[in-house]
Design a protein around this motif. Structure first.
Motif, PDB file in Angstrom:
ATOM      1  N   ASP A 203     123.221 -17.041 -59.794  1.00 54.55           N
ATOM      2  CA  ASP A 203     124.287 -17.524 -59.037  1.00 54.55           C
ATOM      3  C   ASP A 203     125.466 -17.841 -59.624  1.00 54.55           C
ATOM      4  O   ASP A 203     126.558 -17.435 -59.165  1.00 54.55           O
ATOM      5  CB  ASP A 203     123.736 -18.936 -58.358  1.00 54.55           C
ATOM      6  CG  ASP A 203     122.910 -19.815 -59.174  1.00 54.55           C
ATOM      7  OD1 ASP A 203     122.986 -19.625 -60.532  1.00 54.55           O
ATOM      8  OD2 ASP A 203     122.362 -20.952 -58.659  1.00 54.55           O
TER       9      ASP A 203
ATOM     10  N   GLN B 129     120.165 -16.123 -53.213  1.00 56.12           N
ATOM     11  CA  GLN B 129     120.855 -16.427 -54.489  1.00 56.12           C
ATOM     12  C   GLN B 129     122.492 -15.886 -54.400  1.00 56.12           C
ATOM     13  O   GLN B 129     123.369 -16.559 -54.780  1.00 56.12           O
ATOM     14  CB  GLN B 129     120.537 -15.055 -55.394  1.00 56.12           C
ATOM     15  CG  GLN B 129     120.778 -15.194 -56.720  1.00 56.12           C
ATOM     16  CD  GLN B 129     120.086 -16.133 -57.561  1.00 56.12           C
ATOM     17  OE1 GLN B 129     119.256 -16.946 -56.900  1.00 56.12           O
ATOM     18  NE2 GLN B 129     119.667 -15.682 -58.806  1.00 56.12           N
TER      19      GLN B 129
ATOM     20  N   ARG C 141     123.955 -19.024 -52.746  1.00 58.40           N
ATOM     21  CA  ARG C 141     124.193 -19.979 -53.995  1.00 58.40           C
ATOM     22  C   ARG C 141     125.369 -19.518 -54.675  1.00 58.40           C
ATOM     23  O   ARG C 141     126.009 -20.506 -55.471  1.00 58.40           O
ATOM     24  CB  ARG C 141     122.891 -20.111 -54.817  1.00 58.40           C
ATOM     25  CG  ARG C 141     121.758 -20.770 -54.237  1.00 58.40           C
ATOM     26  CD  ARG C 141     120.589 -20.859 -54.676  1.00 58.40           C
ATOM     27  NE  ARG C 141     120.671 -21.536 -56.052  1.00 58.40           N
ATOM     28  CZ  ARG C 141     120.532 -23.058 -56.236  1.00 58.40           C
ATOM     29  NH1 ARG C 141     120.479 -23.588 -55.208  1.00 58.40           N
ATOM     30  NH2 ARG C 141     120.980 -23.583 -57.587  1.00 58.40           N
ATOM     31  N   GLY C 142     125.731 -18.600 -54.658  1.00 60.82           N
ATOM     32  CA  GLY C 142     126.799 -17.938 -55.448  1.00 60.82           C
ATOM     33  C   GLY C 142     128.107 -17.788 -54.676  1.00 60.82           C
ATOM     34  O   GLY C 142     129.398 -17.144 -55.163  1.00 60.82           O
TER      35      GLY C 142
END
Ligand code: DGT
Ligand code: CA
Ligand code: CA
Ligand code: ZN
Length: 587
Positions: free
Chosen positions: A527, A561, A564-565
């Motif tokens: 992330d 993911q 989340r990034g």
């Protein structure tokens, strides 16, 4: 316990298969170990319960699972029927080592485990470490000082990992539990909170909340779930269990009126919670797991009163904040952004149009190009790139210039068959050699639609050498995507040493796409690096790295993911239609 065995989770079946595979490998049995390993991966990725399929359709149902032949089906059936596999028990007796521990040590294959047991009597991590410290491993023929150092490094890593579970590998189990609890009498709501709701790449335990006017019924259902190894606590509103494969699960029953506040609290992260509580305090409010309260004025008779609690969104609204997606709640800037009503619009779970890393039975995948294409199509995708390994990976029967041309003919035939409905792109997962040159000649790469490159060797180069190596590959004008950029395997192998600032700068400069490999124990990019890419305007691809049809389900974890990034749809090239995606690649 017959009941428990019949409902063994896919995870425990996968573990059993993997162990048999490892034992067979120790015995130097050819081919079979890989088949077991592959079957384990397949089983782990299955959404439907194998125990249930077996109950419904017997051995035939097992053999319908791709990659599971008669031999392995036999073992699974025996395991489900008796809770044991005789052959496995016999193998274990012969070589009584803690394979689960030793296999976590990078650089220690089954054959080495067997030799270390035979020659030094090493059975577990502790004994391995003692032997390494005493220099006994270096003294063994065929090992030497270098492998001893590598093993020491691997031990340190193995000791620090293993307590956390890879999200994508436990999520099917989490969903089973969720569904079983939702079916308990009287239950109004069941929801997964904690790090699993935030979609963290690994989770420590599973936190579940429920609303029910009859808490005792759901608690009873909970402690008697299939696969429970141990009931830690069985209370009226809170219970905890340990469930296969050894993960703790907490269940709390909360009142309807505080469902939103409890969901918010138990979703976390803790740092996010602390930050939003401070915002509440600044506004003359108080936030806890029961609700959001307006505080009374000191010295005046107006008492504290609850202003929200049932609905999570309402709590954020009254705090003057936008509702942050759970994936963002790490106190990494999302609190300020939510206050400014400037949260990013994240890529959605249904936003992928294609998959740019897929393996087939031309190398180490389990199925044909057509089967993989049809499986991707069934998942709603409209294109895939077939990216089989190249010749340096001899273990995977990597393709050379001759075989890859043969593969193109099969791809052409499949495309003809699926015309107008689906497209298979010609690709490669080409090995980056030690010096940064590639495992296929440029004239072959030039003919491919999608050139992915990866590091699969020389993981231990210095940061300077490793970064230079990868940068050299990225500078090749045919190279479109850097696959699983850091090479890490969660709980098993640390990332290679790379200067990610330099890699991301090079991606921007050369127009190379960086991959978010969604295969659960890779989750690579992580992330933090995704966020750096977003900031630098570097485009990414979310790929499953599928080796079997069911692995396309892993794409979900790559999207998690990416979210989340802080990635938006536009940051990910394969959210685009085929033509627009192709325009993002180098030409
Ligand atoms: P994990 O299980 O290690 O992957 O991470 P989490 O985030 O699921 O943590 P866990 O299971 O210990 O607790 C679940 C949530 O409960 C956590 O995300 C936030 C909340 N929580 C737990 N302990 C505290 C605390 O001391 N203070 C606050 N504000 N919240 C807490
Ligand atoms: Ca947790
Ligand atoms: Ca917990
Ligand atoms: Zn790879």
């Amino acid at each position: 316990m017959a009941n428990e065995r019949n409902t063994a989770s896919n995870q425990s079946i996968a573990e059993m298969l993997r162990q048999i595979g490892a034992y067979l490998a120790m015995q130097q049995v050819p081919f079979k170990p890989r088949a077991y390993e592959r079957a384990a991966g397949t089983v782990e990725g299955l959404e439907e319960s194998i125990a249930a399929s077996y109950q419904a359709g017997g051995r035939n149902a097992l053999m319908e699972i791709p990659g599971i032949g008669a031999g392995i089906a036999e073992k699974i059936a025996e395991f489900l029927d008796t809770g044991k596999v005789k052959e496995y028990e016999a193998l274990k007796k012969k070589i009584p080592v803690r394979l689960d521990e030793l296999a976590r040590v990078e650089g220690l294959g089954p054959k080495s485990v067997q030799r270390l047991y035979k020659e030094l009597g090493i059975r577990n991590l502790k004994e391995l470490e003692a032997a390494a410290r005493a220099g006994k491993i270096a003294a063994l023929a065929g090992f030497g000082k270098k492998s001893e150092e590598k093993i020491m490094k691997g031990i340190a890593f193995a000791k620090g990992s293993g307590q956390r579970f890879v999200l994508g590998l436990v999520m099917p189990r989490v969903r089973e539990i969720e569904a079983a609890l939702a079916a308990a009498p009287g239950v109004e709501r069941v929801v997964v909170a904690g790090s699993a709701r935030r979609r963290k790449e690994t989770i420590g335990d599973i936190d579940i909340l429920a609303v029910s006017p009859r808490p005792a019924a759901i608690m009873d259902a909970f402690v008697s779930l299939p696969g429970v190894m141990h009931v830690i606590a069985h209370g009226e509103t809170k219970s905890s269990i340990k469930i296969r494969p050894g993960i703790n699960v907490d269940l709390r029953v909360v009142p309807k009126e505080s469902y939103g506040a409890a969901l918010n609290y138990f979703t976390g992260s803790k740092d996010h919670n602390v930050a939003i509580r401070q915002i509440a305090v600044k506004k003359g409010m108080k936030l806890n797991e029961y609700g959001l309260f307006k505080l009374g004025t000191p010295g005046k008779p107006d008492a504290e009163r609850k202003i929200a609690g049932a609905d999570e969104r309402e709590i954020y609204r009254l705090l003057g904040m936008e509702w942050p997606e759970p994936e963002l709640r790490e106190n990494a800037g999302e609190v300020q952004a939510a206050l400014a009503h400037a949260l990013p619009k994240l890529i959605g779970y249904g936003d992928l149009a294609g998959d740019l890393q897929v393996q087939t039975n031309w190398t180490d995948g389990s199925d044909s190009i057509e089967t993989m294409a049809r499986a991707a199509m069934a998942r709603g995708l409209s294109y895939i790139a077939v990216t089989d390994h190249t010749k340096r990976l001899a273990m995977a029967h990597g393709l050379d210039a001759v075989r890859i041309r043969q593969q193109w003919k099969e791809i052409d035939a499949v495309n003809k068959k699926l015309k107008g409905r689906f497209t298979v792109l010609k690709g490669t997962e080409c090995d980056i050699l030690k010096d940064g040159t590639l495992d296929l000649p440029d004239e072959v790469l030039a003919k491919l639609d999608v050139v992915g490159v990866s590091v699969h060797s020389f993981f231990n180069l210095s940061k300077k050498e490793q970064t230079a190596r990868v940068l050299r590959a990225m500078a090749n004008p045919h190279v479109d995507i850097l696959f699983h950029p850091t090479g890490r395997i969660l709980n098993r192998r640390p990332p290679i040493e790379l200067d990610m600032d330099e890699v991301i700068a090079a991606a921007a400069r050369t127009g190379t796409v960086l991959e978010i490999d969604a295969y659960p124990d890779r989750s690579d990019l992580k992330d933090e690096y995704i966020r750096m890419c977003v900031a630098a305007g570097v485009r990414m691809a979310i790929d499953s790295d599928a080796h079997a049809p069911m692995h396309f389900s892993y794409l979900e974890y790559g999207i998690a993911q990416a979210r989340r990034g802080w990635a938006a749809k536009a940051d990910i090239v394969n959210t685009r239609s085929l033509e627009k995606m192709r325009a993002c690649l180098k030409k």
